[in-house]
Design an enzyme around this catalytic site. Structure first.
Site, PDB file in Angstrom:
ATOM      1  N   ASP A 100       2.749  15.692  13.643  1.00  0.00           N
ATOM      2  CA  ASP A 100       3.026  15.379  12.122  1.00  0.00           C
ATOM      3  C   ASP A 100       1.809  15.299  11.349  1.00  0.00           C
ATOM      4  O   ASP A 100       1.582  14.328  10.509  1.00  0.00           O
ATOM      5  CB  ASP A 100       3.507  13.990  12.342  1.00  0.00           C
ATOM      6  CG  ASP A 100       4.386  13.617  11.235  1.00  0.00           C
ATOM      7  OD1 ASP A 100       4.878  14.536  10.379  1.00  0.00           O
ATOM      8  OD2 ASP A 100       4.695  12.574  10.594  1.00  0.00           O
ATOM      9  N   LEU A 109       0.803  -1.163   0.093  1.00  0.00           N
ATOM     10  CA  LEU A 109      -0.039  -0.113  -0.098  1.00  0.00           C
ATOM     11  C   LEU A 109       0.972   1.347   0.015  1.00  0.00           C
ATOM     12  O   LEU A 109       0.417   2.189  -0.647  1.00  0.00           O
ATOM     13  CB  LEU A 109      -0.939  -0.171   1.021  1.00  0.00           C
ATOM     14  CG  LEU A 109      -2.194  -1.091   1.358  1.00  0.00           C
ATOM     15  CD1 LEU A 109      -2.825  -0.918   2.408  1.00  0.00           C
ATOM     16  CD2 LEU A 109      -2.853  -1.081   0.034  1.00  0.00           C
TER      17      LEU A 109
END
Length: 435
Positions: free
Chosen positions: A246, A128
């Protein structure tokens, strides 16, 4: 007689040197009983010097052993292992936490039931995504489709901290706006987190849109992202005193039903008195000005994530990162940190039109002065946020049917249908390349 006095002075010198060494090393002096001492070649009757000697008289103590001995000395090999006082206690604590983590390794919660799973039951389907910290693959575990994130261990403390944070935070979180963790596997060289599978991140969607020449994220999709992300961030702060640190397009994920969730907690931090302290955690192009300024870099709060979300949303709706990028990243960060330079604003956008509420909301998120930038709870009272909050009643713009946000889901399906998978690997000009 001179030879006898010389030996007496030599013994006195040895005694002083021995005492000095014991004091310097912090050792306890070992005294020998008179009958245990070995005699030197000097006769007992010559223990004292003559009064005519030029050296002063010294009465030798009766019970002080010698530092040296006429016996053959034994040499002990030098040990290179650190003494207990010099051990790396921080690394010891990390290793202990890994040992504790092994106790729950392989216990997965699948469809509400805890099951002990063998690692061989993980059947990988496809890749992925990949990044600096590992890879994410689609897989089945006992017929359950999930994403498996593999992070590789090494001796670096920051690497170990990142892995442990990701495991710990995902295990403790239970929010519809955060990717669900089913459990994890710990091995000597890696850790695998089994989690809810999502369809695509905002970064990949943006690349598909750009290279297929589609319209960028519409305002109603941006509103849904804002609502979901702030709900997730507020949950982390209020329930667990965690700051994400983040926020960027690659860490905001969509599923086929139009739901938006946050992921990746490897550099998240636990706050003390609502403040975080780590200086380097995060992706610099998305860092808030206060985190790039030396004077204020030691402490910051959740408003730094508000800035990161603002930059992310601006980029999604315009297709461009709002600051000039060049080979010198330092220049870009200097522009961000300079409070005298204006913040980016959708008011300057001429290619697309946005509602006054959306423009005002994003302007608040992108206030360079942290004192003027609102926290989550203040933003959750803003009319733009309330437009996308189902709990706001009549103000809510969407109607969810069977757990599906129809308009967002339809938009997502159209983007996937009209774009190409290979476009996800192509970069976009003036956009940070981050993992």
């Amino acid at each position: 007689m001179e030879n006898v006095c010389f030996q007496q002075r030599l013994r006195d010198l040895e005694t002083r040197v021995r005492k000095w060494k014991f004091l310097k090393l912090g050792l306890t002096e070992v005294r020998l009983r008179p009958r245990d001492r070995r005699s030197t070649s000097v006769d007992q009757k010559h223990k004292e010097c003559s009064s005519t000697s030029s050296s002063p008289q010294h009465q030798r103590p009766n019970n002080i052993g010698y530092l040296t001995s006429p016996m053959e000395r034994k040499f002990t090999p030098l040990s290179m292992k650190p003494s207990p006082s010099r051990r790396d206690t921080e690394k010891d604590a990390l290793e202990y936490e890994f040992l504790e983590g092994y106790k729950k390794s392989g216990t997965l919660e699948i469809d509400g039931e805890k099951q002990v799973v063998d690692p061989n039951e993980i059947h990988i389907i496809s890749l992925l995504g990949s990044g600096s910290c590992g890879v994410v693959e689609s897989a089945t575990v006992r017929s359950k489709l999930m994403a498996v994130k593999t992070m590789y261990k090494n001796d670096n403390k920051e690497n170990l901290k990142r892995i442990l944070r990701d495991v710990r935070i995902m295990s403790m979180c239970n929010s519809p706006f955060i990717v669900t963790s089913y459990g994890y596997f710990m091995f000597d060289s890696s850790v695998k987190i089994c989690m809810q599978i999502m369809s695509a991140c905002c970064e990949k969607l943006l690349r598909r849109i750009y290279h297929s020449k589609l319209d960028f994220f519409p305002e109603f999709v941006a509103g849904h992202i804002v609502y979901s992300a702030i709900s997730a961030l507020d949950y982390l702060k209020e329930k667990h005193s965690i700051i994400h640190r983040d926020i960027k397009p690659s860490n905001i994920l969509f599923d086929d039903s139009g739901n938006v969730k946050l992921c990746d907690f490897g550099i998240s931090g636990f706050m003390t008195d609502s403040m975080a302290h780590s200086k380097s955690a995060g992706c610099p192009p998305y860092m808030a000005p206060e985190r790039l300024t030396i004077e204020t870099n030691s402490k910051y709060d959740v408003r730094s994530d508000v800035w990161s979300l603002g930059i992310t949303v601006y980029q999604l709706v315009t297709g461009l990162y709002p600051f000039p990028l060049n080979d010198m990243e330092f220049t870009t960060l200097t522009i961000i940190a300079n409070l005298n330079l204006p913040s980016p604003s959708l008011r300057e956008e001429t290619k697309r039109s946005f509602s006054p509420l959306f423009i005002e909301f994003l302007d608040l998120c992108l206030r360079k002065d942290v004192r003027e930038r609102p926290e989550y709870r203040q933003l959750m009272k803003h009319d733009f946020y309330l437009d996308y909050d189902p709990a706001s009643g009549s103000a809510y713009k969407f109607k969810a049917i069977n757990g599906k946000c129809n308009q967002v889901a339809d938009w997502f399906v159209d983007v996937i249908r009209l774009s190409k998978t290979e476009d996800e690997l192509k970069s976009i000009p003036n956009t940070p390349c981050v993992n």
